[in-house]
Write a protein that holds these residues in place. Structure first.
Motif, PDB file in Angstrom:
ATOM      1  N   VAL A  51      21.048 -34.387  29.159  1.00  0.00           N
ATOM      2  CA  VAL A  51      22.006 -35.002  28.247  1.00  0.00           C
ATOM      3  C   VAL A  51      23.356 -35.143  28.930  1.00  0.00           C
ATOM      4  CG1 VAL A  51      20.870 -34.138  26.172  1.00  0.00           C
ATOM      5  CG2 VAL A  51      22.675 -32.781  27.238  1.00  0.00           C
ATOM      6  N   GLN A  72      25.295 -42.132  33.624  1.00  0.00           N
ATOM      7  CA  GLN A  72      23.863 -41.795  33.703  1.00  0.00           C
ATOM      8  C   GLN A  72      23.211 -42.512  34.882  1.00  0.00           C
ATOM      9  OE1 GLN A  72      21.408 -43.101  30.379  1.00  0.00           O
ATOM     10  NE2 GLN A  72      20.076 -41.336  30.631  1.00  0.00           N
ATOM     11  N   ASP A  95      22.072 -44.254  18.903  1.00  0.00           N
ATOM     12  CA  ASP A  95      21.595 -42.972  18.369  1.00  0.00           C
ATOM     13  C   ASP A  95      21.216 -43.103  16.902  1.00  0.00           C
ATOM     14  OD1 ASP A  95      21.978 -41.784  20.809  1.00  0.00           O
ATOM     15  OD2 ASP A  95      23.859 -40.785  20.269  1.00  0.00           O
ATOM     16  N   GLU A 141      14.576 -34.729  31.448  1.00  0.00           N
ATOM     17  CA  GLU A 141      15.336 -35.180  30.284  1.00  0.00           C
ATOM     18  C   GLU A 141      16.610 -34.346  30.193  1.00  0.00           C
ATOM     19  OE1 GLU A 141      13.170 -35.278  26.663  1.00  0.00           O
ATOM     20  OE2 GLU A 141      11.516 -36.468  27.474  1.00  0.00           O
ATOM     21  N   GLU A 166      27.183 -35.402  27.388  1.00  0.00           N
ATOM     22  CA  GLU A 166      27.889 -35.269  26.127  1.00  0.00           C
ATOM     23  C   GLU A 166      29.395 -35.230  26.350  1.00  0.00           C
ATOM     24  OE1 GLU A 166      26.248 -31.758  24.480  1.00  0.00           O
ATOM     25  OE2 GLU A 166      27.054 -30.431  26.022  1.00  0.00           O
ATOM     26  N   THR A 173      27.368 -32.783  31.797  1.00  0.00           N
ATOM     27  CA  THR A 173      25.914 -32.926  31.812  1.00  0.00           C
ATOM     28  C   THR A 173      25.253 -31.596  32.146  1.00  0.00           C
ATOM     29  OG1 THR A 173      24.033 -34.127  32.758  1.00  0.00           O
ATOM     30  CG2 THR A 173      25.837 -33.595  34.251  1.00  0.00           C
TER      31      THR A 173
END
Length: 558
Positions: free
Chosen positions: A31, A6, A485, A29, A33, A45
């Motif tokens: 993600v 990230q 999370d 925004e 994963e 991503t």
């Protein structure tokens, strides 16, 4: 690993903004994963897709520019490619996974710890049972949920306070006194009436027998006798609740009493404050709060025409007192029957200018208990339900806590007592604990052959080349992100799923050696064996930490 990726993507995006290759826009925004299909890489991503609207360009084109702007890509990635409508797939080099394993070993019990919640104070109120009877399975499920959440929140850097609210100011405590007194009278007069809604179960009879030797009930006025039985009965039940919680490995920082709330003047102060804000009014001799202006379906009575406060009044005062104590967030764990109460409580807080997001509420669904294929409904001890203490004595704390967290709190739970006594893979807690014990046995075997972990794991980790070995490392990589999370979503059941999958991956890896001697953890090649010991040490540490966060043990022998 995910955080490092990230950071690289954020840096690449900023680089594109500064160079003019992308139009300056707010950070989107997006993600990162783990793809379900490993052929799609280790991470993926959707950043190019969410960028497309601000850039007015095709996502696949944006993806290509981002890939060109990644610094250090050659060292970290084996392959980076554009996929589908604009995803970027990343395949991490094997050496990076080896570095991660070395970090897991170096960090030990601190692997997964973070500062996500630094500076945030959370008040977790849970169980909060009426001190009128033993704790039932719903209380136990709430205790497992609340305590595990507190453990995980603290592990991710939050300051957590655990609170038990003692509901001891209502008619239910007097009803307990009437029930005890009636059972005492019935010893000599079997026809003495029992309260219509009184508390049944052997515990009431036991209390009556105890109090007969402690109180001169036969010389007391019935009203005085009922009051004394109520006070002493409440104290005895509260003592039992404390003991049962300790036995269930649950502790509280604060025990807050509803009766103390009434005696402190906090309710009157809360009403005075609301009156000054123009949020309450008088009608039909009662005092009302204007919750309908803040999302409730109607206004609510907080003081009845007879001058008695409602439960809602004390709850408002209690939550305002929580707010004044300076918590960033308050979380209540309630029974599912309180569903309609949530918006009412949030509306009441909004009358005092408190954002409704400050209060979080988790609802506990019912637990059904099965034994021999039949549902168990009754308990001699409690009269109407199986107690938490009875279940713990039957199957153990580990099994109860783990199984209570195998489903999300908002789903009903079936608890099979026969299943959790079995020592096989169908028993979820046994399956996970056995993985830990099995690794401990591997280390005992290694010690018998004079093998130990290397001082510098980096010297041997390149020997880990099996796909099953890299899969284990990649799965352990998800542990820190999972805990963060869980902290955000308040969903600790996800940890039981994770540990079960980690145990499954380990058992499959271990079983490779039963068919192929070259794949044994402790084998002929010393360097390979030491590398594999490093791998299973990482697995053992994650299992141990995860089980501890669940409040369950990580046994070394089974």
């Amino acid at each position: 690993m995910k955080k490092a990726l990230q950071a690289m993507l954020n840096q690449a995006l900023e680089k594109c903004f500064e160079s003019g290759r992308f139009k300056r826009a707010p950070m989107p925004e997006y993600v990162i994963e783990v793809p379900s299909n490993s052929h799609h890489g280790h991470f993926a991503t959707n950043l190019p897709l969410v960028l497309a609207s601000s850039q007015k360009r095709r996502p696949t084109e944006l993806a290509s520019v981002l890939i060109e702007s990644l610094d250090g890509a050659e060292e970290m990635f084996e392959k980076v490619e554009v996929a589908g409508p604009g995803f970027i797939n990343f395949s991490i080099r094997r050496g990076e996974w080896h570095k991660l394993l070395a970090r897991i070993i170096a960090e030990g019990k601190d692997f997964g710890r973070s500062r996500l919640g630094a500076g945030r104070r959370i008040l977790m109120e849970f169980v909060s049972a009426n001190p009128t009877g033993p704790l039932h399975l719903g209380h136990g499920r709430g205790a497992a949920l609340g305590d595990t959440l507190c453990r995980i929140l603290a592990f991710t850097g939050h300051e957590v306070v655990r609170e038990f609210y003692i509901n001891d100011a209502g008619a239910q405590v007097r009803l307990l006194g009437e029930s005890i007194y009636s059972r005492w009278r019935q010893r000599l007069d079997p026809n003495y009436p029992f309260p219509e809604n009184g508390y049944h179960g052997d515990y009431v009879t036991d209390l009556a027998r105890q109090f007969a030797g402690q109180l001169p009930l036969d010389s007391m006025d019935p009203e005085e006798a009922v009051n004394r039985c109520a006070l002493l009965g409440k104290a005895k039940m509260l003592e039992e609740i404390r003991r049962d919680m300790e036995d269930f490995r649950v502790g509280f920082d604060v025990w807050s009493s509803e009766s103390d709330l009434y005696g402190s003047g906090l309710i009157e102060n809360a009403l005075d404050s609301l009156r000054q804000k123009g949020q309450i009014y008088e009608e039909d001799g009662a005092t009302w709060i204007k919750t309908s202006l803040y999302g409730d379906d109607k206004d609510r009575v907080i003081k009845k025409s007879d001058g008695q406060y409602t439960y809602f009044a004390s709850d408002i005062a209690y939550h305002l007192e929580k707010w004044k104590r300076g918590f960033s967030k308050a979380v209540n764990i309630w029974g599912a029957d309180h569903h309609g109460y949530i918006q009412r409580m949030k509306a009441a807080l909004k009358t005092s200018g408190i954002d409704e997001q400050w209060l979080g509420v988790l609802l506990i669904q019912l637990v059904r208990l099965f034994k021999g294929g039949e549902e168990i409904r009754m308990s001699k001890r409690a009269g109407l339900y199986v107690t938490l203490k009875e279940l713990v004595e039957e199957v153990g704390v580990d099994a109860v806590r783990f199984v209570f967290l195998t489903k999300n709190h908002d789903s009903p739970l079936d608890f099979d007592m026969d299943l959790v006594k079995r020592q096989d893979s169908d028993n979820p807690v046994y399956y996970v604990q056995y993985a830990h014990a099995r690794i401990c046995s591997v280390f005992r075997k290694a010690a018998s052959e004079a093998l130990s972990l290397p001082q510098d794991p980096g010297e041997v980790l390149e020997k880990l080349t099996l796909e099953e070995e890299l899969t284990l490392i990649r799965f352990m990589n998800e542990f820190p992100v999972l805990l963060e999370d869980i902290s955000r979503a308040m969903e600790p059941h996800r940890l039981t799923y994770y540990l079960t999958e980690l145990a499954s991956l380990f058992h499959k890896y271990f079983n490779l050696g039963t068919k192929d001697p070259d794949k044994r953890i402790v084998g002929e090649e010393k360097a390979v064996s030491r590398a594999r010991l490093c791998l299973v040490q990482g697995v053992r540490q994650v299992l141990s930490t995860g089980l501890d966060l669940l409040g369950t043990q990580a046994p070394e022998r089974m």
